[in-house]
Design an enzyme around this catalytic site. Structure first.
Site, PDB file in Angstrom:
ATOM      1  CD  GLU A   1       9.430  10.473  -2.566  1.00  0.00           C
ATOM      2  OE1 GLU A   1      10.406  10.825  -3.321  1.00  0.00           O
ATOM      3  OE2 GLU A   1       8.429   9.966  -2.936  1.00  0.00           O
TER       4      GLU A   1
ATOM      5  CB  THR B   1       4.907  25.292   6.343  1.00  0.00           C
ATOM      6  OG1 THR B   1       6.066  24.557   6.056  1.00  0.00           O
ATOM      7  CG2 THR B   1       3.694  24.393   6.038  1.00  0.00           C
TER       8      THR B   1
ATOM      9  NE  ARG C   1       3.927   3.428  10.654  1.00  0.00           N
ATOM     10  CZ  ARG C   1       4.518   4.041  10.103  1.00  0.00           C
ATOM     11  NH1 ARG C   1       5.705   4.680  10.712  1.00  0.00           N
ATOM     12  NH2 ARG C   1       4.586   3.921   8.743  1.00  0.00           N
TER      13      ARG C   1
ATOM     14  CD1 TRP D   1       6.091   3.628   4.327  1.00  0.00           C
ATOM     15  CD2 TRP D   1       7.422   4.383   2.563  1.00  0.00           C
ATOM     16  NE1 TRP D   1       6.495   5.094   4.619  1.00  0.00           N
ATOM     17  CE2 TRP D   1       7.150   5.442   3.742  1.00  0.00           C
ATOM     18  CE3 TRP D   1       7.960   4.759   1.540  1.00  0.00           C
ATOM     19  CZ2 TRP D   1       7.735   6.784   3.414  1.00  0.00           C
ATOM     20  CZ3 TRP D   1       8.690   5.962   1.393  1.00  0.00           C
ATOM     21  CH2 TRP D   1       8.633   7.049   2.383  1.00  0.00           C
TER      22      TRP D   1
ATOM     23  CB  SER E   1      10.968   6.335 -14.236  1.00  0.00           C
ATOM     24  OG  SER E   1       9.834   7.144 -14.395  1.00  0.00           O
ATOM     25  CB  SER E   2      12.059   9.719 -10.372  1.00  0.00           C
ATOM     26  OG  SER E   2      10.769   9.162  -9.727  1.00  0.00           O
TER      27      SER E   2
ATOM     28  CG  ASP F   1       6.136  18.280 -26.246  1.00  0.00           C
ATOM     29  OD1 ASP F   1       6.532  17.758 -25.537  1.00  0.00           O
ATOM     30  OD2 ASP F   1       5.434  17.843 -27.241  1.00  0.00           O
TER      31      ASP F   1
ATOM     32  CE1 TYR G   1       8.199  19.212   3.951  1.00  0.00           C
ATOM     33  CE2 TYR G   1      10.438  19.022   4.081  1.00  0.00           C
ATOM     34  CZ  TYR G   1       9.395  19.102   4.668  1.00  0.00           C
ATOM     35  OH  TYR G   1       9.078  19.379   5.971  1.00  0.00           O
TER      36      TYR G   1
ATOM     37  CG  HIS H   1      -1.713   1.426   1.500  1.00  0.00           C
ATOM     38  ND1 HIS H   1      -2.442   1.792   0.673  1.00  0.00           N
ATOM     39  CD2 HIS H   1      -1.486   2.238   2.549  1.00  0.00           C
ATOM     40  CE1 HIS H   1      -2.986   2.992   1.369  1.00  0.00           C
ATOM     41  NE2 HIS H   1      -2.238   3.432   2.068  1.00  0.00           N
TER      42      HIS H   1
ATOM     43  CB  SER I   1      -0.199  28.954  -5.101  1.00  0.00           C
ATOM     44  OG  SER I   1       0.287  28.420  -4.003  1.00  0.00           O
TER      45      SER I   1
ATOM     46  CE  LYS J   1       5.361  27.429   0.012  1.00  0.00           C
ATOM     47  NZ  LYS J   1       4.699  27.999  -1.247  1.00  0.00           N
TER      48      LYS J   1
ATOM     49  CG  HIS K   1      11.573  10.489   9.557  1.00  0.00           C
ATOM     50  ND1 HIS K   1      10.571  10.350   9.235  1.00  0.00           N
ATOM     51  CD2 HIS K   1      12.165  11.621   8.839  1.00  0.00           C
ATOM     52  CE1 HIS K   1      10.013  11.141   8.347  1.00  0.00           C
ATOM     53  NE2 HIS K   1      11.074  12.101   8.036  1.00  0.00           N
TER      54      HIS K   1
END
Lengths: 298, 528
Positions: free
Chosen positions: B258, B331, B453, B144, B172-173, B108, B260, B79, B271, B334, B306
């Site tokens: 990641e 933040t 969790r 994950w 790819s990213s 393009d 962010y 997930h 915005s 914003k 973390h």
């Protein structure tokens, strides 16, 4: 074309089969590699995973060849406006930045284990309590004595900076200089000099790789320094190994540029293929200097 | 040479999309590729969502009902991986593909073929990742965040395929991000200076920089895992002088930027939408740009928040606590700017605006619980509880996912040339809004009361809140099928939309027809 303004006629290729084949080839390559590793670790004897890998790699090589040929053809056909060429410049620059960050992860790991984890396991510093895990373990770098020598057999000796690595440093630094001479020759339209100095650079690259292989053989056969010999071997081989892989790629790139030079490609003001390869080569050179200082020397 | 060029331009101006399936397989068109990204992302959203439904169904009551703990762990892992890498990130890349060239007046993306490669890697990568569910030993089951040694010494065989899937989706990213940076820096129409760019473009420029900086670090950490698993290295094994904590440092050096990456483009979307429906200019444009850049910078120096409970030195705890709290400053800039934009505006509440306003409120709640988690001594209580789950789902679901839905409702008329059904859109919003709060709000209480969790079973005192949370989950999940219906119904049978369906909207994308022609701005517009 030359009369058009900078922002007009940005060439957008209509359709292309290359990208999806490349994606498929990448998938096949990594699926094959993954299956090979899984079968290897499980001791499977009837594995045929290597065929996926070989097929994927073959398609990948063919697609890359076609793709670069296509881009070169487009440039020769005058489709690439100055603005489009700038896109390739940005692309290569940011690609090299991503490579810098890849190496940064491994250099960061080296820094962390050497300056923090090691002393902690040896009983010093803020987390010296971890020494209770391996009582009697004393930390030193290079790590000639692992916390658990039964699980990870420590090396007897490591490669010292002022032998082969110093020679390799000299070789790579000289190769960066010869490549720059070749670049100046290209700009000044001295085609023979371009070919000679580019050829010398390639030979230096190959010489570096041979010496690096020599060093690995020495490490494995005489010093007991292997991937399995604890964190020193892990960081040593991963950092120098990925660098060696990048030298190999860089040498291949330079060989392509050499063949293109023989075929009369490149103009004094239009030779980004050459320039991008040169950037890559200098990047690989700088990584080596960091390796020489941080892995071999101090 | 001149003739060739001339013919080419002639073709170029007139040709539309190719016929049949090859249009999608071989395309180089940013709109086609954007569409494929968005549909792929939605498919992954439903797949990852169905795993979430299994999780919530199992947690509906205490005791083991539906699945075994081993499979439950595979569900939580898959997930998370699928939602992060398959749903949220590709959705933002899809929006970038569609909107950035139109917003900056480019014909393009800068590198159109590489753009298609970036997309087509994803179906292969996720097919490989999803196939691990059917392998011997099952799918990845280590969460994950794939902490070592769970993901190395104790991992199922399929971990190798997970690693290689991460490798190619990372490629790819990186290619996608390079393309976006090259487009923004090189393809802007004359007069479109950096400080005139829409904020969505700005936030994506900074996001792309973050992607190029940290995806290689992710590649590095999974490579270390691969070597530990198959080649006997000792990166994450203290017996050889390495450390499992090393894994967490390298992972979170990627992992914090990641998060962010998954929220900065959302800031850009909101915005764009709030000024359009408040019919006012965005308040504090330049402060928005600087705040975004500050958040990006801070994201590199907060990663160990973390890891407060893993055993890092006291000085580290203090540094990472304070640096994390600093993020509240940009933040806050914003959030106050969005609120000030709405202040005394002539506001209307069409579906995109509902999602955008909801984003501001609920994302802020998620931000506040983040501040609570940033307090290192308090985190010893919250760590690895449902409070953390509630926190990051508040920023990711009513945060990132709601912003994506707001963007779809806002720009769907431009993409499809059709107007969605406003009533159905509002129903979808209210069902999602109620569902998401019923789903995640009680999880704060569960976490504060101590429910860990990643467990399939729990103590009896957690039963009521879990049942409420699961019911919210089912409601939220079911409402997304309504979303699918609304989008399909719009594309197939919607009423024609004008070029500019929102009278307060600004930007170059509204100067072209709806649906946007296959090629826009082949000749760049002039910006004053």
């Amino acid at each position: 074309m030359s009369s058009s303004a900078n922002h007009e006629h940005y060439y957008v290729p209509a359709q292309s089969r290359l990208p999806i084949w490349m994606a498929f080839a990448m998938f096949l390559t990594v699926f094959g590699l993954g299956s090979m590793m899984r079968d290897m670790s499980n001791g499977a004897t009837d594995s045929n995973a290597q065929w996926f890998f070989i097929a994927g790699f073959a398609v990948l090589a063919f697609v890359l060849y076609s793709w670069f040929s296509e881009v070169i053809r487009e440039n020769h056909a005058g489709l690439n406006s100055p603005q489009l060429k700038q896109s390739y410049v940005w692309g290569m620059g940011w690609f090299i930045f991503s490579e810098v960050m890849f190496f940064a992860a491994f250099f960061g790991a080296l820094f962390y284990v050497r300056n923090l984890v090691g002393p902690w396991l040896g009983g010093e510093g803020a987390k010296g309590v971890s020494n209770y895990l391996y009582p009697g373990f004393e930390f030193s770098w290079p790590l000639l004595n692992n916390p658990d020598n039964a699980l990870f057999q420590a090396p007897e000796e490591v490669i010292h900076a002022f032998g082969l690595p110093l020679i390799n440093t000299i070789i790579l630094v000289i190769s960066s200089i010869t490549l720059t001479i070749a670049h100046h020759a290209l700009r000044a339209e001295h085609r023979t000099q371009l070919k000679v100095w580019l050829g010398i650079t390639i030979l230096l690259g190959i010489a570096f790789l041979i010496l690096q292989a020599e060093e690995y053989i020495e490490a494995y056969t005489h010093l007991g320094l292997t991937l399995e010999s604890g964190i020193y071997g892990s960081t040593f081989f991963m950092l120098t190994g990925f660098h060696g892989a990048h030298v190999t790629i860089g040498t291949l790139m330079l060989i392509v540029q050499f063949v293109r030079a023989l075929r009369g490609h490149f103009k004094p003001d239009d030779h980004f293929g050459f320039e991008a390869s040169a950037w890559y080569w200098h990047f690989v050179d700088v990584v080596w200097l960091c390796l020489f200082v941080l892995v071999y020397w101090i | 040479m001149t003739t060739t060029t001339h013919d080419h331009d002639h073709d170029h101006a007139h040709h539309g999309p190719a016929k049949g399936i090859t249009r999608w397989l071989y395309t180089t068109n940013h709109k086609d590729i954007g569409t494929m990204y968005l549909w792929f992302s939605f498919a992954m959203f439903l797949l990852g969502g169905s795993f979430a439904m299994v999780i919530r169904a199992e947690l509906f009551q205490p005791g083991l009902q539906l699945v075994q703990p081993e499979f439950f762990n595979q569900m939580t892992t898959m997930h998370g991986l699928i939602m992060v890498f398959g749903a949220v990130m590709p959705a933002f890349v899809g929006l970038a593909n569609w909107m950035i060239p139109m917003m900056v007046g480019a014909p393009d993306m800068a590198l159109p073929r590489m753009n298609n490669l970036s997309f087509w890697i994803l179906p292969f990568a996720f097919a490989m990742l999803a196939s691990t569910l059917f392998m011997d030993g099952g799918a990845p089951n280590f969460g994950w965040t794939f902490y070592a040694p769970l993901s190395t010494t104790y991992a199922p065989d399929s971990v190798t395929f997970f690693i290689f899937a991460v490798h190619i989706m990372g490629a790819s990213s990186i290619m996608g991000a390079i393309n976006i940076i090259a487009t923004i820096l090189n393809m802007r129409a004359p007069g479109m200076t950096l400080m005139k760019m829409p904020l969505f473009v700005w936030t994506w420029l900074i996001t792309a920089y973050l992607l190029i900086a940290v995806m290689p670090v992710l590649a590095g950490v999974v490579t270390m895992m691969l070597m530990d698993i198959h080649f006997g290295t000792a990166f994450f094994n203290a017996a050889g002088g390495g450390s499992p904590v090393l894994f967490q440092h390298v992972f979170w050096f990627f992992g914090h930027p990641e998060v962010y990456i998954m929220i900065l483009p959302a800031f850009g979307i909101v915005s764009a939408i709030i000024p359009a429906f408040a019919r006012k200019q965005l308040f504090g444009y330049s402060s928005m740009v600087y705040a975004t850049a500050s958040i990006a910078f801070l994201s590199f120096i907060v990663w160990a928040h973390h890891m407060f409970t893993v055993g890092i030195p006291f000085l580290g705890e203090a540094f990472f606590m304070w640096s994390t709290m600093l993020i509240a400053v940009p933040t806050g800039v914003k959030v106050f700017n969005w609120v000030t934009t709405m202040f005394r505006g002539s506001m209307t509440f069409e579906t995109p605006m509902l999602f955008a306003v909801c984003f501001v409120v609920l994302f802020t709640i998620g931000g506040f619980s983040g501040l609570m988690l940033a307090v290192a001594p308090a985190d010893f209580q919250y760590h690895d509880t449902y409070f953390v789950v509630a926190h990051f789902h508040y920023v990711l679901v009513p945060g990132a996912v709601f912003s994506i839905m707001a963007a779809v409702y806002y720009w769907l008329p431009k993409w499809s040339g059709k107007m969605y059904n406003e009533t159905l859109g509002k129903v979808h919003f209210w069902l999602s809004f109620i569902g998401v709060n019923v789903l995640f709000f009680p999880q704060h209480f569960l976490g504060l009361a101590g429910m860990p969790r990643r467990i399939p079973d729990y103590a009896l005192q957690f039963a009521d809140f879990n049942m409420i949370s699961s019911m919210g989950g089912f409601l939220f999940g079911a409402s997304q099928l309504l979303f699918l219906y609304i989008v399909v119904n719009t594309v197939v049978a919607g009423k024609p939309a004008p070029a500019k369906p929102w009278d307060g909207a600004e930007g170059l994308e509204w100067t072209v027809d709806s649906p946007a022609p296959y090629h826009t701005f082949s000749t760049p517009p002039k910006i004053d």
